[in-house]
Design an enzyme around this catalytic site. Structure first.
Site, PDB file in Angstrom:
ATOM      1  N   SER A 292     -12.377 -32.257  58.140  1.00  0.00           N
ATOM      2  CA  SER A 292     -13.105 -30.984  58.216  1.00  0.00           C
ATOM      3  C   SER A 292     -14.626 -31.181  58.087  1.00  0.00           C
ATOM      4  O   SER A 292     -15.394 -30.242  58.251  1.00  0.00           O
ATOM      5  CB  SER A 292     -12.627 -30.026  57.117  1.00  0.00           C
ATOM      6  OG  SER A 292     -13.074 -30.478  55.852  1.00  0.00           O
TER       7      SER A 292
ATOM      8  N   ARG B  19     -19.864 -31.027  61.537  1.00  0.00           N
ATOM      9  CA  ARG B  19     -21.317 -31.004  61.311  1.00  0.00           C
ATOM     10  C   ARG B  19     -21.882 -32.300  60.741  1.00  0.00           C
ATOM     11  O   ARG B  19     -23.068 -32.550  60.865  1.00  0.00           O
ATOM     12  CB  ARG B  19     -21.676 -29.846  60.364  1.00  0.00           C
ATOM     13  CG  ARG B  19     -21.081 -30.005  58.972  1.00  0.00           C
ATOM     14  CD  ARG B  19     -21.003 -28.709  58.178  1.00  0.00           C
ATOM     15  NE  ARG B  19     -20.360 -28.944  56.892  1.00  0.00           N
ATOM     16  CZ  ARG B  19     -19.052 -29.108  56.710  1.00  0.00           C
ATOM     17  NH1 ARG B  19     -18.221 -29.039  57.739  1.00  0.00           N
ATOM     18  NH2 ARG B  19     -18.554 -29.343  55.519  1.00  0.00           N
TER      19      ARG B  19
ATOM     20  N   ASP C 233     -25.040 -29.179  48.205  1.00  0.00           N
ATOM     21  CA  ASP C 233     -24.603 -27.821  48.514  1.00  0.00           C
ATOM     22  C   ASP C 233     -24.218 -27.069  47.242  1.00  0.00           C
ATOM     23  O   ASP C 233     -23.466 -26.120  47.299  1.00  0.00           O
ATOM     24  CB  ASP C 233     -23.423 -27.856  49.496  1.00  0.00           C
ATOM     25  CG  ASP C 233     -22.211 -28.567  48.896  1.00  0.00           C
ATOM     26  OD1 ASP C 233     -22.329 -29.095  47.769  1.00  0.00           O
ATOM     27  OD2 ASP C 233     -21.166 -28.591  49.554  1.00  0.00           O
ATOM     28  N   ASN C 234     -24.713 -27.516  46.106  1.00  0.00           N
ATOM     29  CA  ASN C 234     -24.372 -26.752  44.892  1.00  0.00           C
ATOM     30  C   ASN C 234     -25.579 -26.687  43.963  1.00  0.00           C
ATOM     31  O   ASN C 234     -26.451 -27.561  43.973  1.00  0.00           O
ATOM     32  CB  ASN C 234     -23.156 -27.367  44.189  1.00  0.00           C
ATOM     33  CG  ASN C 234     -23.478 -28.719  43.602  1.00  0.00           C
ATOM     34  OD1 ASN C 234     -24.036 -28.817  42.517  1.00  0.00           O
ATOM     35  ND2 ASN C 234     -23.167 -29.771  44.341  1.00  0.00           N
TER      36      ASN C 234
ATOM     37  N   CYS D  59     -18.955 -23.398  49.460  1.00  0.00           N
ATOM     38  CA  CYS D  59     -19.108 -23.637  50.893  1.00  0.00           C
ATOM     39  C   CYS D  59     -17.784 -23.536  51.614  1.00  0.00           C
ATOM     40  O   CYS D  59     -17.714 -23.071  52.740  1.00  0.00           O
ATOM     41  CB  CYS D  59     -19.715 -24.999  51.136  1.00  0.00           C
ATOM     42  SG  CYS D  59     -21.478 -24.930  50.965  1.00  0.00           S
TER      43      CYS D  59
END
Ligand code: ZN
Length: 393
Positions: free
Chosen positions: A188, A192, A249-250, A307
């Site tokens: 997954s 990106r 991302d945190n 996310c």
């Protein structure tokens, strides 16, 4: 009627000004004069005047306007013995340069006079080909490429933002890339995280990124930190690098990165993404706000979905990650205006960029007057990955 070489040289020397090495050194140090070395590459490789700009005689007329746009700026030209530089001085005079002088006796007279010189670090023939499009830009050139090769950049996260940033920084020849990531490649991610590949699903991200970078550019030394960043290891890891690129991302890690960069005085290139929107800014302690000046505390968990819940357009981190990488390169080369004190926001659906002015908070808990001198007393708890709204913006 033709002229002999000897006559032409005499006429040229009569039409220009020559200076001895001591006078050239004074011009170089006291008048902001540009010293231009008009010799060939193999001669420069043997030694040159520190700070001299290298433009071989054959390219001088073509390149001088890029190198020295101001025709009133003093120029000292030199070659090996003072002949090529005499003709070069005449050529620049004809182009309207008003204060051009030639070093009499050239580099050998300079060395005999005991003035400083050095063997320049120089690129290999392979590197000159690889980075030729950089070498053509006066703001980069060989000296800039050498700076890139000498730079040490740490990417926190080899994910959506870290992937494009790592790829382009490696291609541009940033010589040392550290990567902090404890995860393995998941299928997954591949929508990106372009530095990874289908046949590397299950591999540590740090290792997968190393394979991609080494295949792209053998000049790059990849240092993998296969660990979760925490307050126990962050200072030791960051201390090894010049610039940190935040691709996390945190919020917990963002605060940790911010605080460590403030303590160690390292630039922190920030980016974040959410669905179709992204933002980027550059934090340089003392020159602008830090992350806590903007967001003193994390948002409540209900306003910060993870996310995995929120989703992101696969192309969005490409745009934001490359803005971050461009900021890194500008800081290394010391060119342009970095995003210090400015937040760039990007709306992919509207294809719209906006810039918000950011100011420093004098009461900031990290860079204000009561700033801590260690991370010991700070709590870092994870609260998801959304872009927080700017208070009052
Ligand atoms: Zn601050």
């Amino acid at each position: 009627m033709s002229t002999s070489y000897r006559t032409l040289l005499d006429q040229t020397k009569a039409a220009i000004q020559e200076v001895d090495p001591t006078a050239a050194d004074t011009l170089r140090l006291d008048t902001n004069a540009v010293v231009i070395d008009v010799r060939e590459q193999d001669e420069v490789d043997q030694g040159a005047i520190p700070g001299a700009v290298h433009i071989p005689r054959g390219y001088l007329e073509m390149r001088i306007e890029d190198a020295v746009p101001d025709r009133s700026r003093p120029i000292v030209l030199y070659c090996a013995g003072g002949v090529r530089s005499a003709f070069a001085a005449k050529a620049l005079q004809d182009l309207g340069y008003q204060e051009t002088v030639s070093l009499a006796g050239g580099f050998s007279a300079w060395k005999s006079a005991g003035l400083p010189w050095a063997i320049p670090q120089s690129l290999t023939a392979d590197q000159r080909r690889r980075y030729s499009r950089h070498l053509l830009i006066p703001e980069v050139g060989e000296a800039g490429q050498q700076k890139l090769l000498d730079a040490k950049v740490l990417l926190v996260g080899a994910g959506g933002l870290g992937s494009p940033a790592a790829y382009y920084l490696a291609a541009a020849g940033v010589g040392t890339l550290g990567i902090v990531d404890a995860d393995v490649v998941d299928d997954s991610n591949l929508q990106r995280q372009i530095i990874h590949a289908t046949d590397r699903v299950g591999m540590a991200k740090v290792e997968s990124a190393r394979i991609a970078i080494e295949a792209l550019n053998p000049d790059v030394n990849v240092i993998g930190h296969e660990t979760r960043l925490a307050k126990e290891n962050v200072l030791d890891i960051f201390a090894q690098y010049d610039i940190v690129l935040d691709g996390t991302d945190n919020f917990a890690t963002r605060y940790l990165i911010n605080d460590a960069c403030v303590l160690l005085d390292k630039p922190n290139i920030h980016g974040s993404i959410f669905r179709f929107e992204g933002q980027a800014t550059t934090f340089v302690a003392g020159q602008g706000p830090c992350y806590r000046c903007l967001f003193p505390t994390p948002p409540p968990p209900e306003l910060a979905p993870s996310c995995a819940e929120a989703g992101v357009l696969g192309l969005l981190p490409g745009t934001i990650g490359l803005i971050q990488a461009t900021e890194v390169v500008k800081l290394i080369l010391d060119i342009g205006e970095p995003l210090i004190g400015r937040l760039l926001t990007y709306d992919a659906l509207r294809t719209e960029f906006r810039t918000l002015r950011l100011s420093r908070d004098p009461t900031c808990p990290m860079c204000g007057s009561d700033a801590p001198s260690s991370l010991d007393a700070i709590e870092y708890s994870d609260v998801g990955c959304a872009i927080p709204a700017l208070t009052g913006a």
